[in-house]
Design an enzyme around this catalytic site. Structure first.
Site: not given
Length: 329
Positions: A116, A256, A286
């Protein structure tokens, strides 16, 4: 030109697959009550690829948009960095194929597997290359996570999406542009909070292995939440301090997009006005490393960046790896 005083954000772009998957489809499959996913994650929908789409193909669409946005000659791009956890193949890397698709004849190309936080690491490396070599860099972050979701595991099945985002960094003489402060972090003691157990050299494929061993699993969602908030907030504070900035000077906070509750907690810890948060999780879910790059592009389309803006980017994810970048436009 060899060397530059700084880098500048010359172009941005993003791409998502055509197929939109609303929460109702996943909630029905998992036996969840309507609204369960949005209440816990902030996600209403996400995009998933069809059977024919490839990671390099999705990445190329975002990269094309960024290259068109900057208007730069393709021969000028000296390096292509692809942040991904889902390359087309374990070997070879996907970045050379991406550069070939884009017609980047003079570009080096390499994959970065930072989960991520991969885009932040790629952006940091790109900024350093631009400063030392004085040549532009294309940074692309892309993932096809729908092919790595275990549809029976609620913790991860409700979150993950497919998307790509891209930026072009160019040399600049303005020291108020580019990376102003950075803090990168890792915590290998929590290495297995999110993982794909098999497929690497530690557990290569063997006959009889369960399909689930090759799919994503989240061992402890609550612990991941806690660690992500702490890592993003701590790195964010350090990046701001390194840039000699405080929370009030940030024009856009671009976290994020892991879970809306995570970045709401981070804004509270850092003292950033929640209204400055760029939020794309509701529509795009996501997509791991791709979320910050995608969010930059979406935000720029809605309200173009102007010279002098200060951005704070933060991320944390599997590994654990994370960090933050204070960036001037």
């Amino acid at each position: 030109m060899r060397g530059a005083r700084s880098s500048s954000l010359a172009g941005v772009g993003h791409a998502v697959p055509d197929r939109r998957v609303d929460n109702a489809e996943i909630e029905a499959r998992l036996g969840l009550e309507p609204g369960w996913i949005e209440r816990r994650t902030g996600i209403r929908a996400r995009h998933w690829v069809d059977d024919a789409e490839t990671l390099s193909g999705l990445a190329a669409k975002a990269a094309e948009a960024a290259l068109c946005d900057c208007g730069m000659a393709r021969d000028d791009i000296a390096l292509t960095l692809l942040a991904t956890s889902t390359p087309d193949h374990l070997l070879p890397p996907s970045a050379p194929l991406l550069a070939h698709r884009l017609g980047l004849q003079n570009s080096g190309a390499i994959d970065l597997a930072g989960a991520c936080s991969g885009f932040l690491y790629a952006l940091t490396l790109a900024d350093g290359f631009v400063r030392t070599q004085g040549r532009p860099v294309l940074v692309v972050a892309a993932n096809i996570l729908s092919r790595r979701i275990n549809p029976a595991e609620r913790a991860s099945a409700v979150l993950f999406a497919d998307a790509a985002g891209a930026v072009v960094l160019a040399p600049s003489s303005d020291t108020e542009r580019g990376i102003l402060g950075v803090d990168l972090a890792s915590d290998g003691s929590r290495y297995d909070l999110i993982s794909i157990p098999a497929g690497g050299s530690n557990r290569p494929f063997a006959p009889g292995m369960a399909v689930e061993d090759f799919l994503m699993t989240m061992r402890d969602g609550r612990e991941m939440f806690t660690q992500a908030v702490d890592m993003m907030a701590t790195s964010g504070a350090r990046a701001l301090a390194a840039a000699h900035l405080d929370a009030a000077t940030i024009d856009r906070f671009v976290p994020h997009q892991a879970n809306a509750r995570i970045f709401d907690a981070v804004t509270d810890r850092l003292g950033i006005d929640p209204g400055k948060t760029v939020r794309t999780i509701e529509t795009y879910g996501n997509s791991s490393a791709a979320t910050i790059a995608l969010s930059l592009s979406v935000s720029h389309r809605a309200k173009p960046f102007v010279s002098g803006e200060k951005l704070l980017l933060t991320a944390a994810g599997a590994g654990l790896t994370g960090g933050a970048v204070a960036f001037g436009t």
